[in-house]
Motif scaffolding. Structure first.
Motif, PDB file in Angstrom:
ATOM      1  N   HIS B 110      44.518  31.610  38.231  1.00 14.62           N
ATOM      2  CA  HIS B 110      44.124  32.976  38.600  1.00 14.62           C
ATOM      3  C   HIS B 110      44.399  33.224  40.084  1.00 14.62           C
ATOM      4  CE1 HIS B 110      41.232  33.729  34.992  1.00 14.62           C
ATOM      5  NE2 HIS B 110      42.411  33.294  34.629  1.00 14.62           N
ATOM      6  N   ALA B 111      44.165  32.202  40.914  1.00 21.77           N
ATOM      7  CA  ALA B 111      44.442  32.341  42.347  1.00 21.77           C
ATOM      8  C   ALA B 111      45.937  32.562  42.562  1.00 21.77           C
ATOM      9  CB  ALA B 111      43.973  31.094  43.096  1.00 21.77           C
ATOM     10  N   LEU B 112      46.761  31.798  41.831  1.00 17.02           N
ATOM     11  CA  LEU B 112      48.215  31.921  41.989  1.00 17.02           C
ATOM     12  C   LEU B 112      48.693  33.313  41.559  1.00 17.02           C
ATOM     13  CD1 LEU B 112      50.977  30.612  42.531  1.00 17.02           C
ATOM     14  CD2 LEU B 112      50.983  29.826  40.166  1.00 17.02           C
ATOM     15  N   PHE B 113      48.256  33.746  40.373  1.00 22.25           N
ATOM     16  CA  PHE B 113      48.691  35.051  39.875  1.00 22.25           C
ATOM     17  C   PHE B 113      48.144  36.168  40.765  1.00 22.25           C
ATOM     18  CE2 PHE B 113      48.835  33.018  35.416  1.00 22.25           C
ATOM     19  CZ  PHE B 113      50.059  32.459  35.711  1.00 22.25           C
ATOM     20  N   GLY B 114      46.896  35.996  41.246  1.00 25.60           N
ATOM     21  CA  GLY B 114      46.304  36.997  42.145  1.00 25.60           C
ATOM     22  C   GLY B 114      47.122  37.131  43.416  1.00 25.60           C
ATOM     23  N   GLY B 115      47.460  35.985  44.021  1.00 27.10           N
ATOM     24  CA  GLY B 115      48.251  35.996  45.256  1.00 27.10           C
ATOM     25  C   GLY B 115      49.589  36.687  45.044  1.00 27.10           C
ATOM     26  N   LEU B 116      50.235  36.378  43.912  1.00 25.87           N
ATOM     27  CA  LEU B 116      51.550  36.974  43.633  1.00 25.87           C
ATOM     28  C   LEU B 116      51.447  38.479  43.404  1.00 25.87           C
ATOM     29  CD1 LEU B 116      52.970  34.204  41.272  1.00 25.87           C
ATOM     30  CD2 LEU B 116      53.846  34.808  43.529  1.00 25.87           C
ATOM     31  N   VAL B 117      50.404  38.893  42.658  1.00 25.72           N
ATOM     32  CA  VAL B 117      50.233  40.325  42.391  1.00 25.72           C
ATOM     33  C   VAL B 117      49.977  41.077  43.703  1.00 25.72           C
ATOM     34  CG1 VAL B 117      48.620  42.006  41.372  1.00 25.72           C
ATOM     35  CG2 VAL B 117      49.560  40.164  39.973  1.00 25.72           C
ATOM     36  N   ILE B 311      30.643  34.588  39.637  1.00 21.74           N
ATOM     37  CA  ILE B 311      31.092  35.581  40.630  1.00 21.74           C
ATOM     38  C   ILE B 311      32.419  35.121  41.245  1.00 21.74           C
ATOM     39  CG2 ILE B 311      30.553  36.610  42.893  1.00 21.74           C
ATOM     40  CD1 ILE B 311      27.578  36.534  41.977  1.00 21.74           C
ATOM     41  N   ALA B 312      32.501  33.805  41.551  1.00 25.25           N
ATOM     42  CA  ALA B 312      33.745  33.277  42.137  1.00 25.25           C
ATOM     43  C   ALA B 312      34.929  33.489  41.197  1.00 25.25           C
ATOM     44  CB  ALA B 312      33.589  31.793  42.463  1.00 25.25           C
ATOM     45  N   TRP B 313      34.687  33.323  39.882  1.00 27.54           N
ATOM     46  CA  TRP B 313      35.775  33.528  38.915  1.00 27.54           C
ATOM     47  C   TRP B 313      36.272  34.960  38.956  1.00 27.54           C
ATOM     48  CZ3 TRP B 313      33.078  31.062  34.072  1.00 27.54           C
ATOM     49  CH2 TRP B 313      32.935  29.700  34.284  1.00 27.54           C
ATOM     50  N   LEU B 314      35.294  35.898  39.007  1.00 26.90           N
ATOM     51  CA  LEU B 314      35.689  37.309  38.975  1.00 26.90           C
ATOM     52  C   LEU B 314      36.353  37.725  40.285  1.00 26.90           C
ATOM     53  CD1 LEU B 314      32.600  38.817  37.117  1.00 26.90           C
ATOM     54  CD2 LEU B 314      34.865  38.351  36.197  1.00 26.90           C
ATOM     55  N   VAL B 315      35.936  37.072  41.384  1.00 27.15           N
ATOM     56  CA  VAL B 315      36.464  37.438  42.699  1.00 27.15           C
ATOM     57  C   VAL B 315      37.818  36.758  42.972  1.00 27.15           C
ATOM     58  CG1 VAL B 315      36.000  37.217  45.179  1.00 27.15           C
ATOM     59  CG2 VAL B 315      34.189  37.942  43.656  1.00 27.15           C
ATOM     60  N   PRO B 318      41.142  39.127  42.724  1.00 28.52           N
ATOM     61  CA  PRO B 318      41.301  40.110  43.810  1.00 28.52           C
ATOM     62  C   PRO B 318      41.323  39.483  45.202  1.00 28.52           C
ATOM     63  CG  PRO B 318      39.174  40.378  42.721  1.00 28.52           C
ATOM     64  CD  PRO B 318      39.954  39.408  41.916  1.00 28.52           C
ATOM     65  N   ALA B 319      40.556  38.407  45.410  1.00 34.40           N
ATOM     66  CA  ALA B 319      40.517  37.799  46.751  1.00 34.40           C
ATOM     67  C   ALA B 319      41.868  37.168  47.097  1.00 34.40           C
ATOM     68  CB  ALA B 319      39.408  36.750  46.821  1.00 34.40           C
ATOM     69  N   ALA B 320      42.424  36.426  46.138  1.00 33.53           N
ATOM     70  CA  ALA B 320      43.741  35.827  46.377  1.00 33.53           C
ATOM     71  C   ALA B 320      44.787  36.933  46.540  1.00 33.53           C
ATOM     72  CB  ALA B 320      44.119  34.893  45.221  1.00 33.53           C
TER      73      ALA B 320
END
Lengths: 77, 391
Positions: B110-117, B311-315, B318-320
């Motif tokens: 999720h962090a990787l996909f978030g960062g890319l998005v 909360i960390a999972w949901l964040v 968007p955070a990444a």
């Protein structure tokens, strides 16, 4: 699209819960029968049937692990 | 290839491998936290086993995805340059390090996909993002994974408790210890066959994009080996902070509970990935541990820690994405901007590492406390001596 996602979700829920419960049942039953089989009956002989039952339970667990490996490794399928 | 492209591709490969390393050490906990907490495996033995299985897994499965972002970015419609990928992966690394610092298990994918998005939104515009995909592949799975894995492990521990209630506790403990080791190894191998491939995919698709490799070709051997060793080394280093939270912070785990949690995690991961509703390994494993806490009397769940984790999972996404977007805004300025992102990323990583040294968690003290604190003074509640003790 949403309907198919809901169907996949419930499929995953039911299968995952079912598989986890079956593994837990087989392994716990295997252990219980194994230790029951360690005791001897009135005639002094060990409980062969419980030992056989235990081995069958553990064998089923081994097959589940092998199936999991088969699923994980793409070269097999 | 001009010098700018060469430098950017070099940076992409470097950050992709660093991401793979953080992915490994962030996710050791998924497979091994409960085995370490129950004593089924010694901490060092557990990370060596997990590292080896991750390395084997990387070589066993080299079927990388056709898309970098798992379908979250409309890659056929917008141009994704190497500098966007670099910025996105940098966002994922920073988020992985931050969550490791506070000991929270969060999904590296999720962090990787978030960062890319995030990087694509800044670099190519909002139309490049498939928001329906974000909802169905990231947000909904983050919530349902706890439900599925939690229910599976809760029922599994109830079945085990019912069957073994008349057994000698020592026999139960030693019996499930062996079973737990096998199930933990299955989770570790499954991680290796999945997670290293994401980085292989990023490097391969970048090499294809710059014309070094023909379109549609498989990852080269050096890419497979580099990714396999990076994730294995990360796993071996052990993200002890996350291991402590999962093994001790959520609930007190006995060996039958550890077995139930690992077996349910392995079953849920395999079932979900083969029936078309992919769930994150991290979230499944955390959900299983909560489930075994709920399913056994006398093992209450620490809802404060569980709540922070959800909360960390949901964040995470968007955070990444925010970090990825900020990095992309800089990287878009050309080579100096890209190098500036690399330097800033290295400084942030160094600061996080320094902060972690204030209260280090390692193989020796991982089971000593239930929570990860930044300052050692916060660790144990200080009790005032009673009058009798003072006297």
């Amino acid at each position: 699209m949403i309907t198919s996602e809901v169907i996949s979700f419930f499929t995953v829920l039911i299968v995952a819960v079912g598989v986890a419960s079956i593994i837990a049942f087989l392994y716990a039953m295997g252990l219980r029968l194994w230790y029951q089989g360690a005791t001897v009956d009135a005639s002094g002989s060990p409980h062969i049937l419980t030992r056989v039952g235990s081995v069958l339970c553990f064998t089923a667990c081994v097959f589940i692990v092998l199936f999991a490996l088969w699923l994980m490794i793409p070269i097999f399928h | 290839m001009d010098i700018t492209t060469l430098v950017v591709v070099g940076l992409v490969i470097a950050v992709a491998l660093i991401f793979d390393f953080t992915n490994g050490f962030h996710d050791t906990a998924n497979a091994m936290a409960t085995s370490i907490a129950t004593g089924a495996l010694k901490p060092k033995t557990a990370v060596i086993a997990a590292g080896t299985l991750n390395l084997i897994g990387a070589f066993l499965s080299t079927e990388v995805a056709n898309t970098i972002s798992g379908g979250l970015i409309n890659e056929s419609e917008v141009y994704i340059g190497p500098e966007f990928i670099f910025a996105g992966v940098m966002g994922a690394i920073i988020w992985n390090l931050l969550t490791w610092l506070v000991g929270l298990p969060s999904s590296s994918s999720h962090a990787l996909f978030g960062g890319l998005v995030g990087a694509v939104i800044v670099g190519a515009g909002v139309e490049g993002v498939n928001f329906m995909g974000v909802l169905t592949k990231i947000l909904i799975p983050a919530l349902v994974s706890v439900l599925v894995a939690g229910l599976a492990s809760c029922l599994a521990i109830k079945v085990i408790t019912f069957i073994t209630k008349k057994m000698n506790p020592e026999n139960v403990d030693s019996g499930f210890r062996h079973g737990q080791t096998v199930t933990a190894c299955l989770v570790a191998l499954s991680h290796g066959t999945n997670d290293a491939q994401k980085t292989m995919g990023i490097i391969t698709l970048t090499l294809i994009a710059v014309g070094v490799q023909p379109s549609g070709s498989d990852p080269q051997l050096w890419v497979i080996a580099a990714c396999g060793f990076a994730i294995a080394l990360g796993t071996y280093m052990g993200g002890w902070r996350v291991i402590r939270t999962l093994g001790k912070g959520l609930t007190e785990i006995s060996t039958p509970q550890g077995f139930a949690a690992e077996a349910s995690s392995a079953a849920t991961i395999l079932v979900s990935s083969h029936l078309g509703f992919a769930l994150s390994t991290t979230q499944v494993c955390s959900g299983s541990i909560i489930g075994v806490g709920l399913g056994k009397k006398g093992a209450p769940v620490n809802w404060g820690v569980a709540g922070k984790m959800v909360i960390a999972w949901l964040v995470t996404f968007p955070a990444a994405a925010l970090v990825g977007a900020a990095a992309c805004a800089l990287a878009k300025m050309g080579l100096p901007g890209t190098i500036a992102v690399a330097v800033i990323g290295a400084i942030v990583a160094f600061i996080i590492f320094r902060l972690s040294r204030r209260n280090p968690v390692n193989a020796m003290n991982v089971n000593d406390q239930a929570e990860v604190k930044l300052n050692p003074d916060d660790e144990a509640p200080k009790t005032k001596p009673t009058q009798a003790q003072a006297a």
